[in-house]
Write an enzyme that holds these catalytic residues in place. Structure first.
Site, short mmCIF file in Angstrom:
data_model
loop_
_atom_site.label_atom_id
_atom_site.label_comp_id
_atom_site.label_asym_id
_atom_site.label_seq_id
_atom_site.Cartn_x
_atom_site.Cartn_y
_atom_site.Cartn_z
N CYS A 85 48.49 55.48 46.06
CA CYS A 85 47.59 54.55 46.74
C CYS A 85 46.28 54.45 45.98
O CYS A 85 45.78 55.44 45.47
CB CYS A 85 47.33 55.06 48.16
SG CYS A 85 46.40 53.91 49.16
N ILE A 86 45.76 53.24 45.90
CA ILE A 86 44.44 53.01 45.30
C ILE A 86 43.58 52.33 46.34
O ILE A 86 44.02 51.39 46.99
CB ILE A 86 44.52 52.08 44.07
CG1 ILE A 86 45.31 52.71 42.95
CG2 ILE A 86 43.12 51.71 43.58
CD1 ILE A 86 45.49 51.78 41.77
N LEU A 87 42.38 52.82 46.49
CA LEU A 87 41.43 52.16 47.38
C LEU A 87 40.12 52.02 46.62
O LEU A 87 39.55 53.01 46.17
CB LEU A 87 41.20 52.99 48.65
CG LEU A 87 40.08 52.49 49.56
CD1 LEU A 87 40.43 51.13 50.15
CD2 LEU A 87 39.81 53.49 50.65
N THR A 88 39.70 50.81 46.45
CA THR A 88 38.40 50.53 45.83
C THR A 88 37.55 49.86 46.90
O THR A 88 37.92 48.82 47.43
CB THR A 88 38.55 49.60 44.61
OG1 THR A 88 39.49 50.17 43.71
CG2 THR A 88 37.22 49.43 43.90
N ARG A 109 36.26 44.28 41.61
CA ARG A 109 36.04 43.33 40.51
C ARG A 109 35.24 43.95 39.37
O ARG A 109 34.57 43.26 38.62
CB ARG A 109 35.36 42.04 40.98
CG ARG A 109 35.97 41.36 42.18
CD ARG A 109 37.21 40.58 41.94
NE ARG A 109 37.07 39.64 40.84
CZ ARG A 109 38.09 39.19 40.13
NH1 ARG A 109 39.29 39.60 40.39
NH2 ARG A 109 37.91 38.34 39.15
N GLY A 129 36.89 46.52 37.53
CA GLY A 129 37.91 47.13 36.69
C GLY A 129 38.26 48.55 37.05
O GLY A 129 38.98 49.22 36.31
N GLU A 162 54.01 53.47 44.00
CA GLU A 162 54.75 53.49 45.27
C GLU A 162 54.98 52.06 45.72
O GLU A 162 54.07 51.23 45.68
CB GLU A 162 53.94 54.28 46.31
CG GLU A 162 54.65 54.44 47.61
CD GLU A 162 53.85 55.29 48.59
OE1 GLU A 162 54.47 55.81 49.52
OE2 GLU A 162 52.63 55.43 48.42
#
Length: 141
Positions: A12-15, A21, A23, A46
């Site tokens: 999982c990625i959470l920004t 925006r 990168g 995943e």
């Protein structure tokens, strides 16, 4: 996710919105593949991917696959490209399909490789992904 039975290299990625925006998502994606390569494995995120996840990964995969194909040696097959990049073969194939670079001929899938087209597609990418420097990664599997 370094202990995945399904060969996921990132779960999982959470920004946060104020950092989007910039990168950072592709930087985290690239770091996950750098770790996967260091292990001598091939990985994939995943699944299923969210809409934004699909955009981020598609952008990253497009850049890395096209960059690899730019100096492609015809003696190598897609498994070699997959292993060199640390990408699961399914992700390499789906990227090539998305780029309309795969053709079926007599029951086999063939990559249609035109170096000028590869260079043109790379040049058309407005904002190349932010990548990590693997030499700065201090991690041993």
């Amino acid at each position: 996710e370094k202990e995945s039975r399904l060969a996921y290299n990132l779960a999982c990625i959470l920004t946060m919105p104020q950092h989007q925006r910039k990168g950072l998502g592709t930087l985290m994606i690239d770091l996950s593949y750098a770790l996967t390569q260091r292990e001598g494995k091939m990985g994939s995120p995943e699944k299923p991917l969210s809409d934004l996840g699909k955009l981020s990964y598609r952008s990253y995969w497009t850049w890395t696959v096209l960059t690899a194909l730019k100096s492609y040696d015809s003696g190598r097959d897609l498994k070699d490209v997959s292993r060199d990049l640390g990408l699961a073969i399914e992700d390499v194939i789906s990227t090539l399909q998305h780029l309309d670079m795969i053709r079926e001929w007599k029951g086999q899938m063939l990559v249609r490789l035109d170096y000028e087209e590869v260079a043109s597609k790379l040049k058309s990418i407005k904002r190349p992904p932010r990548l990590c420097d693997p030499s700065k990664v201090c991690w041993t599997p």
